[in-house]
Scaffold this motif. Structure first.
Motif, PDB file in Angstrom:
ATOM      1  N   LEU A  25      16.096   2.005   7.660  1.00  0.00           N
ATOM      2  CA  LEU A  25      15.205   0.620   7.916  1.00  0.00           C
ATOM      3  C   LEU A  25      14.447   1.308   8.679  1.00  0.00           C
ATOM      4  CD1 LEU A  25      18.141  -2.678   7.185  1.00  0.00           C
ATOM      5  CD2 LEU A  25      16.668  -1.760   5.822  1.00  0.00           C
ATOM      6  N   GLU A  26      15.143   1.579   9.954  1.00  0.00           N
ATOM      7  CA  GLU A  26      13.757   1.602  11.585  1.00  0.00           C
ATOM      8  C   GLU A  26      13.266   2.574  11.113  1.00  0.00           C
ATOM      9  OE1 GLU A  26      17.164   2.100  14.246  1.00  0.00           O
ATOM     10  OE2 GLU A  26      16.828   0.110  14.855  1.00  0.00           O
ATOM     11  N   SER A  27      13.463   3.368  10.411  1.00  0.00           N
ATOM     12  CA  SER A  27      12.303   4.356   9.431  1.00  0.00           C
ATOM     13  C   SER A  27      11.338   4.438   8.783  1.00  0.00           C
ATOM     14  CB  SER A  27      13.426   5.693   9.226  1.00  0.00           C
ATOM     15  OG  SER A  27      12.133   6.908   8.311  1.00  0.00           O
ATOM     16  N   PHE A  28      11.653   3.120   7.792  1.00  0.00           N
ATOM     17  CA  PHE A  28      10.972   2.536   7.206  1.00  0.00           C
ATOM     18  C   PHE A  28       9.880   1.872   7.670  1.00  0.00           C
ATOM     19  CE2 PHE A  28       9.166  -0.809   4.088  1.00  0.00           C
ATOM     20  CZ  PHE A  28       9.221  -0.114   3.013  1.00  0.00           C
ATOM     21  N   PHE A  29      10.337   0.633   8.061  1.00  0.00           N
ATOM     22  CA  PHE A  29       9.421   0.002   9.510  1.00  0.00           C
ATOM     23  C   PHE A  29       8.239   0.711  10.106  1.00  0.00           C
ATOM     24  CE2 PHE A  29      10.345  -4.320   8.386  1.00  0.00           C
ATOM     25  CZ  PHE A  29       9.699  -5.015   9.569  1.00  0.00           C
ATOM     26  N   SER A  30       9.165   2.156  11.203  1.00  0.00           N
ATOM     27  CA  SER A  30       8.003   2.497  11.656  1.00  0.00           C
ATOM     28  C   SER A  30       7.030   3.115  10.863  1.00  0.00           C
ATOM     29  CB  SER A  30       9.003   4.008  12.108  1.00  0.00           C
ATOM     30  OG  SER A  30      10.145   3.760  13.272  1.00  0.00           O
ATOM     31  N   GLU A  31       6.791   4.052   9.351  1.00  0.00           N
ATOM     32  CA  GLU A  31       6.699   4.095   8.937  1.00  0.00           C
ATOM     33  C   GLU A  31       5.050   2.891   8.262  1.00  0.00           C
ATOM     34  OE1 GLU A  31       7.143   5.912   5.262  1.00  0.00           O
ATOM     35  OE2 GLU A  31       9.253   6.702   5.793  1.00  0.00           O
ATOM     36  N   ILE A  32       5.017   1.907   8.052  1.00  0.00           N
ATOM     37  CA  ILE A  32       4.535   0.863   8.215  1.00  0.00           C
ATOM     38  C   ILE A  32       4.207  -0.075   9.215  1.00  0.00           C
ATOM     39  CG2 ILE A  32       5.767   0.009   5.485  1.00  0.00           C
ATOM     40  CD1 ILE A  32       7.213  -2.318   6.643  1.00  0.00           C
ATOM     41  N   LEU A  33       4.819  -0.044  10.510  1.00  0.00           N
ATOM     42  CA  LEU A  33       4.424  -0.830  11.198  1.00  0.00           C
ATOM     43  C   LEU A  33       5.012   0.166  13.085  1.00  0.00           C
ATOM     44  CD1 LEU A  33       2.734  -3.562  11.532  1.00  0.00           C
ATOM     45  CD2 LEU A  33       4.697  -4.453  12.075  1.00  0.00           C
ATOM     46  N   GLU A  47       0.840  -1.271  -0.089  1.00  0.00           N
ATOM     47  CA  GLU A  47       0.009  -0.181   0.040  1.00  0.00           C
ATOM     48  C   GLU A  47       0.693   1.551   0.093  1.00  0.00           C
ATOM     49  OE1 GLU A  47      -2.538  -0.413   3.795  1.00  0.00           O
ATOM     50  OE2 GLU A  47      -3.537  -1.510   2.145  1.00  0.00           O
ATOM     51  N   LYS A  48       2.127   0.958   0.668  1.00  0.00           N
ATOM     52  CA  LYS A  48       2.727   2.114   1.237  1.00  0.00           C
ATOM     53  C   LYS A  48       3.275   2.009  -0.142  1.00  0.00           C
ATOM     54  CE  LYS A  48       6.469   4.208   3.831  1.00  0.00           C
ATOM     55  NZ  LYS A  48       7.192   4.396   2.336  1.00  0.00           N
ATOM     56  N   GLU A  49       3.652   1.880  -1.189  1.00  0.00           N
ATOM     57  CA  GLU A  49       4.563   1.784  -2.607  1.00  0.00           C
ATOM     58  C   GLU A  49       3.871   1.650  -3.360  1.00  0.00           C
ATOM     59  OE1 GLU A  49       7.769   2.955  -2.041  1.00  0.00           O
ATOM     60  OE2 GLU A  49       8.057   2.790  -0.051  1.00  0.00           O
ATOM     61  N   ASP A  50       2.389   1.264  -3.303  1.00  0.00           N
ATOM     62  CA  ASP A  50       1.273   1.185  -4.555  1.00  0.00           C
ATOM     63  C   ASP A  50       1.839   0.131  -5.214  1.00  0.00           C
ATOM     64  OD1 ASP A  50       0.461   3.526  -3.903  1.00  0.00           O
ATOM     65  OD2 ASP A  50       1.572   5.124  -5.359  1.00  0.00           O
ATOM     66  N   GLY A  51       2.041  -1.264  -5.063  1.00  0.00           N
ATOM     67  CA  GLY A  51       2.579  -2.429  -5.008  1.00  0.00           C
ATOM     68  C   GLY A  51       3.691  -2.312  -5.785  1.00  0.00           C
ATOM     69  N   LYS A  52       5.347  -1.476  -6.055  1.00  0.00           N
ATOM     70  CA  LYS A  52       5.853  -1.062  -6.543  1.00  0.00           C
ATOM     71  C   LYS A  52       7.227  -1.856  -5.722  1.00  0.00           C
ATOM     72  CE  LYS A  52       4.942   2.210  -9.880  1.00  0.00           C
ATOM     73  NZ  LYS A  52       3.642   2.009  -9.539  1.00  0.00           N
ATOM     74  N   GLN A  53       8.424  -1.997  -6.212  1.00  0.00           N
ATOM     75  CA  GLN A  53       9.807  -2.152  -5.154  1.00  0.00           C
ATOM     76  C   GLN A  53       9.796  -0.986  -4.305  1.00  0.00           C
ATOM     77  OE1 GLN A  53      13.126  -3.900  -6.012  1.00  0.00           O
ATOM     78  NE2 GLN A  53      12.365  -5.238  -7.409  1.00  0.00           N
ATOM     79  N   THR A  54      10.076  -1.734  -3.083  1.00  0.00           N
ATOM     80  CA  THR A  54      10.684  -0.688  -2.283  1.00  0.00           C
ATOM     81  C   THR A  54      11.947   0.123  -1.324  1.00  0.00           C
ATOM     82  OG1 THR A  54       9.976   0.226   0.845  1.00  0.00           O
ATOM     83  CG2 THR A  54      10.703  -2.199  -0.189  1.00  0.00           C
TER      84      THR A  54
END
Length: 140
Positions: free
Chosen positions: A88-96, A71-78
């Motif tokens: 990595l921690e910043s990204f993970f904090s956004e999704i979870l 959902e965050k990446e609109d079905g594309k690679q991240t």
């Protein structure tokens, strides 16, 4: 193909698709290079549908985490799994946002991101919702 047919085999890079069962184990096909390997009971194998991520309140199935990334990446690679620990921690904090920082390590985040990108590369975009519906239909 749902997450219940996708395997992570310790000591082997990438992900594998379960293709056939044998007497002493099973045959799996690498999603990275397409090679088939025989896997026996000595290997430590994890089925992606059985993996969950710790949060402060509950364990979230890996399929739901993949859905949130999609959902965050609109079905594309991240982002790359080789990104820095802070990224990595910043990204993970956004999704979870409520992931358990004491029990979810940077190495876990790298695997999850790498697995997500491999699955997207292979055209797999349905991570949990329809697969769960199929399971509940079979159980009834």
């Amino acid at each position: 193909m749902g997450l219940d047919k996708i395997l992570a085999i310790s000591g082997k890079p990438g992900l594998y698709e379960l293709t056939a069962q044998t007497r002493g184990g099973f045959v799996a096909k690498s999603l990275l290079d397409g090679k088939k390997i025989a896997v026996n009971m000595r290997h430590n194998v994890s089925i992606l549908s059985e993996i969950a991520i710790y949060t402060y309140t509950e364990e979230i199935p890996l399929g739901e985490v993949f859905e949130k990334i999609k959902e965050k990446e609109d079905g594309k690679q991240t982002i790359s799994h080789k990104a820095s620990k802070n990224e990595l921690e910043s990204f993970f904090s956004e999704i979870l946002p409520d992931y358990d920082e004491d029990r979810v390590y940077a190495s876990d985040m790298k695997k999850i991101i790498q697995w997500y990108n491999i699955l997207i590369d292979h055209g797999m975009t349905d991570f949990s919702k329809e697969a769960k519906a199929e399971k509940s239909d079979e159980e009834e």
